[in-house]
Design an enzyme around this catalytic site. Structure first.
Site, PDB file in Angstrom:
ATOM      1  N   ASP A 122       0.532  -1.195   0.256  1.00 59.72           N
ATOM      2  CA  ASP A 122      -0.525   0.377   0.388  1.00 59.72           C
ATOM      3  C   ASP A 122       0.930   1.207   0.134  1.00 59.72           C
ATOM      4  O   ASP A 122       1.686   1.394   0.579  1.00 59.72           O
ATOM      5  CB  ASP A 122      -0.643   0.072   0.994  1.00 59.72           C
ATOM      6  CG  ASP A 122      -1.532   1.259   1.032  1.00 59.72           C
ATOM      7  OD1 ASP A 122      -2.671   1.608   0.294  1.00 59.72           O
ATOM      8  OD2 ASP A 122      -1.729   1.731   2.252  1.00 59.72           O
ATOM      9  N   THR A 162       0.368   4.646   0.693  1.00 59.83           N
ATOM     10  CA  THR A 162       1.065   5.664   2.159  1.00 59.83           C
ATOM     11  C   THR A 162       0.675   4.188   3.113  1.00 59.83           C
ATOM     12  O   THR A 162       0.421   3.706   3.208  1.00 59.83           O
ATOM     13  CB  THR A 162      -0.581   6.388   2.398  1.00 59.83           C
ATOM     14  OG1 THR A 162      -1.477   6.666   1.023  1.00 59.83           O
ATOM     15  CG2 THR A 162      -1.229   7.177   3.158  1.00 59.83           C
ATOM     16  N   ASP A 170      -1.041  -0.137   6.701  1.00 59.20           N
ATOM     17  CA  ASP A 170      -1.738   0.502   7.971  1.00 59.20           C
ATOM     18  C   ASP A 170      -2.718   0.857   8.038  1.00 59.20           C
ATOM     19  O   ASP A 170      -3.391   1.346   8.728  1.00 59.20           O
ATOM     20  CB  ASP A 170      -0.717   1.622   8.130  1.00 59.20           C
ATOM     21  CG  ASP A 170       0.032   2.973   7.599  1.00 59.20           C
ATOM     22  OD1 ASP A 170      -1.631   2.576   6.428  1.00 59.20           O
ATOM     23  OD2 ASP A 170       0.184   4.033   7.699  1.00 59.20           O
TER      24      ASP A 170
END
Length: 782
Positions: free
Chosen positions: A296, A298, A538
């Site tokens: 991911d 970000t 996250d």
């Protein structure tokens, strides 16, 4: 209406009544479990009985194998206790601490201190740790898929139930705890999600399978050996028992289980020093087998924070920049739990005074936008949306040209637009009046490029899967020199059928505008094509994909939900730690494969020797002390060092086949050559002391062949591996050259003919080992 929660007195009363969330959340096995698992094993029981038998018939030096087992067990316990200490301390750092409202004040508490009736606050990414009833809700959407399998988030209103194990995907609110501890629905899920477990592992499963077959071979062989030795030794039953024990003990690959546990435990300690919490031990092994890692953007490739680099008021907006700044500030004030993008806007435009929020639509990764109803100065009120331009604007809109140019530079762009419909209208995005573009600059992680380069060198494909604009994600990936970043793919155009999606994923490297459900589907599509997939993330939008991936990796600063379902948590939030985990897994698997070949070679030649002895009805060639010496020098000591050595070999599947393809022929060659020398010695020697001379010749043969097996296993050679092999050879020479050691081990080479014959046979066997090793590698590739 804002509720103040329980008072301190009410909390004390509930604690006194035992109405506390007392479900034990352990990060590792208890000390008692560790001791029990290392002491009470099947093979320890077998070895223990044989040790007691030797203590009865004597002498003590034939019982050395018993002391070796005691030492092995103690080492295993100590190493696992070290790992437990590391895990427990790391788990304490990464423990979820929900926000609870008491006496009107929000406080962060460990989950075990929540009491019945506590008011627990919720925000995006928070996990519901107990059952409860919603008291406050502001666009609260909860995902219950981990419990019910239903993928769509559920909108919650005051009075609705929430279940432990579910998590918030959008909005916020608070709920009163109605069931705590073991009474809570799915309380075990929350416990199991963050507990150190010994779940499925090919390594452990393979070793268990090998041990099962060894047990089956041992029983009939041991019976035959007992009978044959009693017949061969005639009246000397004590000598018969000693040689029977000598035949059975080496069949047990006792150190294999120990070294597997030690290698895993040392891996946990090593990774713990790098602030990496391994919530399930086989995750170390699993990540070493990974050939696709989904990232991911970000929080993984970029840091969590962002900065507003530019504000562009659109030409047709009929608004000046100061007005837009106030609207953005009011939108920031309207969200009590802003994400990274909104936090950057709040930091840049803190002035939202004079505006009042009368309704809100929290950000959702599925919608790609958030909204609020704002009342401004001078009776200026309206509905505002803030989100992805390519989602909010129709194709071909003039503003999208600017957006694409900014995305191509790796910048993130949000659109501020005024809505003509209510926020609860399903068609709220229709008829928008675009007002401004907010340009955000993402901070690249300094270590991301090196980490991606490492994966490329290790033949691990990296796939960037993000909810952001595909062009923007591709630009970020290009800055990090990710192969394939020049052709980003908009996930909205991906085929829905699993096989077709899998082909598209194999061809591409960067995917944007991916929804949470699509992330999950993409992981499944890659797995269906035979890939072992790791997923990092996250945010709450990563939870489903993390859970379905072979290995889920969460950042320590990630949401409670992501930390709960991930097998590995990077507490230092450093993506650069991942190569260490991969390397640790490869070290464990590669080294255990090496040492397993050593142990099982011994098992094979021990079974063969026992069978040959039973068939020929001759005394067993060895006493227990001889095989204890050989096992220590050619297997025990070197295996310990080899199991903990650096190893960068890529993990391969089919552990049992890979080990047995070498162990079986090596064991057969060693057993056959040793028995041949033994029979030659029986014809050569006669008179008093003949059996000791025959045993010494056979021991020399078996030692030399075993040393050659060790020399093959130790490749490729480094200075310390050569030193290790040489030291083991020197140890055996010391026994042969030292009179008291000769007496202790009952080893004395008589004459020169048979010793040199033993060396010659061992040399021929070594040549056969080399030829077989190469042939097996070509004929049975792993």
């Amino acid at each position: 209406m804002r509720h103040s929660g329980l008072t301190s007195r009410e909390v004390a009363e509930r604690v006194a009544r035992g109405e506390v969330n007392d479900v034990p959340v352990r990060s590792s096995r208890s000390t008692a479990d560790i001791v029990r698992a290392n002491v009470f094993t099947r093979f320890n029981a077998i070895i223990g009985v044989l040790f007691l038998i030797i203590l009865v018939v004597g002498p003590l030096q034939d019982g050395l194998f018993g002391f070796v087992i005691i030492a092995n067990t103690a080492i295993g316990i100590v190493q696992e206790l070290r790992a437990k200490k590391t895990l427990d301390s790391l788990a304490l750092i990464g423990e979820a601490r929900p926000t609870v409202r008491r006496d009107g004040t929000a406080v962060s508490l460990p989950t075990g201190e929540i009491v019945l009736g506590d008011l627990v606050e919720l925000g995006p990414g928070d996990k519901c740790v107990v059952d409860g009833e919603v008291v406050e809700a502001d666009g609260l959407e909860i995902d219950e898929s981990l419990l019910t399998g239903e993928a769509d988030p559920v909108l919650k209103q005051p009075g609705d139930k929430v279940m432990s194990g579910s998590f918030v995907v959008a909005g916020g609110g608070a709920f009163a705890a109605t069931k705590v501890g073991r009474a809570a629905y799915a309380a075990q899920l929350a416990e199991e999600a963050s507990r150190f477990t010994l779940v499925h592992s090919e390594l452990r499963t393979g070793i268990s399978l090998i041990l099962k077959y060894v047990t089956w071979m041992m029983l009939p062989t041991a019976v035959g050996l007992v009978v044959s030795q009693l017949v061969a030794q005639e009246h000397d039953w004590q000598e018969a028992v000693r040689r029977m024990v000598a035949g059975i003990v080496p069949m047990v690959p006792e150190g294999l289980v120990l070294l597997t546990s030690v290698a895993f435990a040392v891996g946990v300690v090593r990774l713990g020093r790098k602030q990496c919490l391994v919530q399930e031990l086989p995750a170390i092994e699993g990540l070493a087998r990974v050939d696709v890692v989904c990232l991911d953007k970000t929080g993984t490739l970029t840091e969590g924070g962002m900065d507003v680099s530019e504000l562009r008021v659109l030409p047709d907006a009929r608004a000046d920049e100061s007005y837009v700044r106030q609207v953005l500030g009011a939108l920031g004030d309207a969200d009590p739990r802003p994400n990274a993008s909104l936090q950057a806007i709040i930091d840049a435009y803190p002035d939202g005074t004079g505006w009042r929020c009368t309704g809100s639509l929290p950000f959702s990764s599925a919608r790609k936008y958030s909204g609020a109803t704002l009342d401004g100065p001078g009776q200026d009120s309206g509905n505002w949306l803030l989100g992805a331009p390519d989602v909010l604007l129709p194709p071909g809109d003039a503003a999208l040209t600017d957006v694409e140019a900014l995305n191509a530079r790796g910048l993130r762009v949000l659109l501020l637009a005024r809505a003509g419909r209510g926020l609860d209208d399903p068609r709220v995005t229709e008829g928008l009046r675009p007002t401004a573009l907010v340009v955000l600059e993402q901070r690249l992680r300094s270590d991301a490029a090196d980490t991606l380069r490492y994966f490329a060198e290790q033949d691990v494909s990296a796939k960037v899967i993000s909810g952001d604009n595909a062009v923007s994600v591709g630009a970020v990936a290009a800055k990090l020199a990710l192969p394939g970043s020049a052709a980003p793919v908009d996930a909205r155009r991906l085929p829905g059928e699993r096989e077709a999606m899998g082909r598209a994923l194999d061809e591409g490297a960067v995917f944007g505008r991916v929804t949470p459900q699509q992330k999950r589907d993409m992981v499944g599509a890659l797995q269906s094509r035979g890939h072992t997939v790791a997923m990092t993330g996250d945010g709450v939008n990563d939870v489903l994909a993390l859970k379905d991936a072979d290995i889920g990796v969460s950042m320590g600063s990630g949401s409670e939900a992501t930390r709960a379902v991930a097998q590995i948590v990077l507490l230092n939030n450093s993506f650069a730690t991942l190569p260490s985990v991969v390397a640790e897994g490869r070290r464990v698997i590669g080294n255990i494969t090496r040492v397993a070949t050593l142990f099982l070679t011994k098992t094979v030649y021990s079974v063969l020797l026992a069978i040959l002895v039973v068939c020929t009805r001759v005394p067993y060639p060895f006493l227990p002390r001889h095989l204890t010496l050989l096992s220590t020098l050619t297997i025990g000591v070197p295996a310990f060092f080899l199991a903990l050595a650096p190893n960068k070999e890529r993990a391969q599947p089919h552990f049992v086949r890979r080990v047995m393809r070498y162990a079986v022929p090596a064991g057969l060659i060693a057993g056959t050559a040793t028995f041949a020398v033994y029979l030659l010695a029986r014809h050569y020697y006669s008179g008093a002391g003949a059996l000791d001379a025959e045993t010494s010749a056979a021991t020399l043969t078996l030692f030399l062949i075993s040393m050659w097996v060790l020399a093959i296993i130790a490749r490729p050679y480094t200075w310390w591996r050569v030193t290790l092999v040489a030291a083991m050879g020197a140890g055996f020479l010391a026994v042969l050259a030292t009179p008291w050691l000769q007496r202790f081990f009952a080893l004395k080479l008589v004459g020169t003919t048979m010793p040199w014959a033993a060396v010659a046979v061992a040399a021929v066997a070594a040549g056969a080992l080399e030829v077989t090793w190469r042939w097996v590698g070509r004929r049975f590739p792993a």
